[in-house]
Design a protein around this motif. Structure first.
Motif, PDB file in Angstrom:
ATOM      1  N   ILE A  32       9.478 -12.399 -20.201  1.00 49.40           N
ATOM      2  CA  ILE A  32       8.077 -12.745 -19.967  1.00 49.40           C
ATOM      3  C   ILE A  32       7.622 -13.820 -20.943  1.00 49.40           C
ATOM      4  O   ILE A  32       6.887 -14.727 -20.592  1.00 49.40           O
ATOM      5  CB  ILE A  32       7.184 -11.492 -20.079  1.00 49.40           C
ATOM      6  CG1 ILE A  32       7.462 -10.563 -18.901  1.00 49.40           C
ATOM      7  CG2 ILE A  32       5.713 -11.853 -20.121  1.00 49.40           C
ATOM      8  CD1 ILE A  32       6.805  -9.206 -19.024  1.00 49.40           C
ATOM      9  N   ASP A  33       8.067 -13.724 -22.195  1.00 52.19           N
ATOM     10  CA  ASP A  33       7.653 -14.687 -23.210  1.00 52.19           C
ATOM     11  C   ASP A  33       8.057 -16.110 -22.841  1.00 52.19           C
ATOM     12  O   ASP A  33       7.446 -17.064 -23.296  1.00 52.19           O
ATOM     13  CB  ASP A  33       8.233 -14.314 -24.575  1.00 52.19           C
ATOM     14  CG  ASP A  33       7.572 -13.061 -25.149  1.00 52.19           C
ATOM     15  OD1 ASP A  33       6.472 -12.688 -24.674  1.00 52.19           O
ATOM     16  OD2 ASP A  33       8.156 -12.457 -26.058  1.00 52.19           O
ATOM     17  N   ASP A  34       9.075 -16.255 -21.990  1.00 51.10           N
ATOM     18  CA  ASP A  34       9.526 -17.582 -21.568  1.00 51.10           C
ATOM     19  C   ASP A  34       8.789 -18.072 -20.325  1.00 51.10           C
ATOM     20  O   ASP A  34       8.999 -19.200 -19.898  1.00 51.10           O
ATOM     21  CB  ASP A  34      11.033 -17.557 -21.290  1.00 51.10           C
ATOM     22  CG  ASP A  34      11.842 -17.358 -22.565  1.00 51.10           C
ATOM     23  OD1 ASP A  34      11.316 -17.637 -23.657  1.00 51.10           O
ATOM     24  OD2 ASP A  34      12.997 -16.910 -22.462  1.00 51.10           O
ATOM     25  N   SER A  35       7.938 -17.249 -19.737  1.00 45.93           N
ATOM     26  CA  SER A  35       7.259 -17.645 -18.504  1.00 45.93           C
ATOM     27  C   SER A  35       6.021 -18.487 -18.815  1.00 45.93           C
ATOM     28  O   SER A  35       5.534 -18.516 -19.938  1.00 45.93           O
ATOM     29  CB  SER A  35       6.869 -16.400 -17.691  1.00 45.93           C
ATOM     30  OG  SER A  35       5.885 -15.661 -18.372  1.00 45.93           O
ATOM     31  N   THR A  36       5.513 -19.160 -17.796  1.00 47.69           N
ATOM     32  CA  THR A  36       4.312 -19.983 -17.954  1.00 47.69           C
ATOM     33  C   THR A  36       3.121 -19.131 -18.356  1.00 47.69           C
ATOM     34  O   THR A  36       2.376 -19.469 -19.270  1.00 47.69           O
ATOM     35  CB  THR A  36       4.007 -20.737 -16.639  1.00 47.69           C
ATOM     36  OG1 THR A  36       5.160 -21.527 -16.299  1.00 47.69           O
ATOM     37  CG2 THR A  36       2.803 -21.640 -16.790  1.00 47.69           C
ATOM     38  N   PHE A  37       2.914 -17.999 -17.672  1.00 40.08           N
ATOM     39  CA  PHE A  37       1.856 -17.048 -17.982  1.00 40.08           C
ATOM     40  C   PHE A  37       2.480 -15.666 -18.123  1.00 40.08           C
ATOM     41  O   PHE A  37       3.493 -15.378 -17.504  1.00 40.08           O
ATOM     42  CB  PHE A  37       0.803 -17.001 -16.859  1.00 40.08           C
ATOM     43  CG  PHE A  37       0.042 -18.275 -16.687  1.00 40.08           C
ATOM     44  CD1 PHE A  37      -1.009 -18.593 -17.535  1.00 40.08           C
ATOM     45  CD2 PHE A  37       0.366 -19.166 -15.675  1.00 40.08           C
ATOM     46  CE1 PHE A  37      -1.721 -19.771 -17.379  1.00 40.08           C
ATOM     47  CE2 PHE A  37      -0.334 -20.346 -15.511  1.00 40.08           C
ATOM     48  CZ  PHE A  37      -1.380 -20.653 -16.368  1.00 40.08           C
ATOM     49  N   ALA A  38       1.867 -14.818 -18.907  1.00 36.78           N
ATOM     50  CA  ALA A  38       2.325 -13.434 -19.063  1.00 36.78           C
ATOM     51  C   ALA A  38       1.289 -12.508 -18.438  1.00 36.78           C
ATOM     52  O   ALA A  38       0.329 -12.095 -19.082  1.00 36.78           O
ATOM     53  CB  ALA A  38       2.538 -13.098 -20.530  1.00 36.78           C
ATOM     54  N   ALA A  39       1.476 -12.203 -17.170  1.00 35.56           N
ATOM     55  CA  ALA A  39       0.538 -11.333 -16.466  1.00 35.56           C
ATOM     56  C   ALA A  39       0.592  -9.930 -17.043  1.00 35.56           C
ATOM     57  O   ALA A  39       1.662  -9.415 -17.350  1.00 35.56           O
ATOM     58  CB  ALA A  39       0.873 -11.300 -14.982  1.00 35.56           C
TER      59      ALA A  39
END
Length: 158
Positions: A32-39
């Motif tokens: 998740i930390d590598d994603s654009t947003f952390a839903a």
């Protein structure tokens, strides 16, 4: 440690179940930390419908949704906690029985200016309407990011 290594260590009795769960959670969080947003959760789903009143009444009667706001051409229904369903009238009617208009995810610390900048930097096609930020995904999927809403009151069962 990989998932296989974790499970093997568990099978050998080297670590307990709690340690496996915690390690898997940390690994998932790293992705998740590598994603654009952390839903942090699903905020709402918006549907395009031919007749808002008919769909509203159906959802109220059959799933116990509570009407939060009804403007005729659009309606917002509470479905528990801080989740809701938005209904939007479209003309001509959608090709099927209710079509996904967009899906919205809650983002911790949501700031519309920051969200718009982040989405653009990620190369996404972005639309901003007031404090709402939308972007397009594969196959035309429209995604919105937003702050967490307060709890919507549901009707008291009779």
């Amino acid at each position: 440690m990989s998932v296989d290594e974790l499970l093997e260590a568990y099978d050998r009795g080297e670590i307990d179940r709690r340690s496996v769960v915690l390690a898997l959670g940390e690994a998932a969080r790293a992705d998740i930390d590598d994603s654009t947003f952390a839903a942090t959760g699903l905020n709402h789903v918006a549907l395009s419908v031919a007749d808002v009143a008919v769909t509203r009444d159906f959802l109220v009667e059959h799933i116990g949704a509570g009407v939060v706001r009804d403007e005729g051409h659009r309606c917002f229904l509470a479905v528990g906690g801080n989740h809701f369903v938005g209904l939007f009238r479209v003309d001509p009617p959608p090709p099927g029985p209710g079509v996904l208009n967009h899906v919205c995810f809650t983002i911790e610390g949501y700031d519309p200016d920051e969200a718009e900048r982040t989405a653009r930097e990620a190369g996404l096609r972005v639309r901003r309407t007031e404090d709402r930020v939308f972007f397009w995904g594969p196959d035309g999927l429209v995604v919105q990011v937003a702050a967490e809403w307060g709890d919507f009151p549901l009707p008291v069962p009779s």
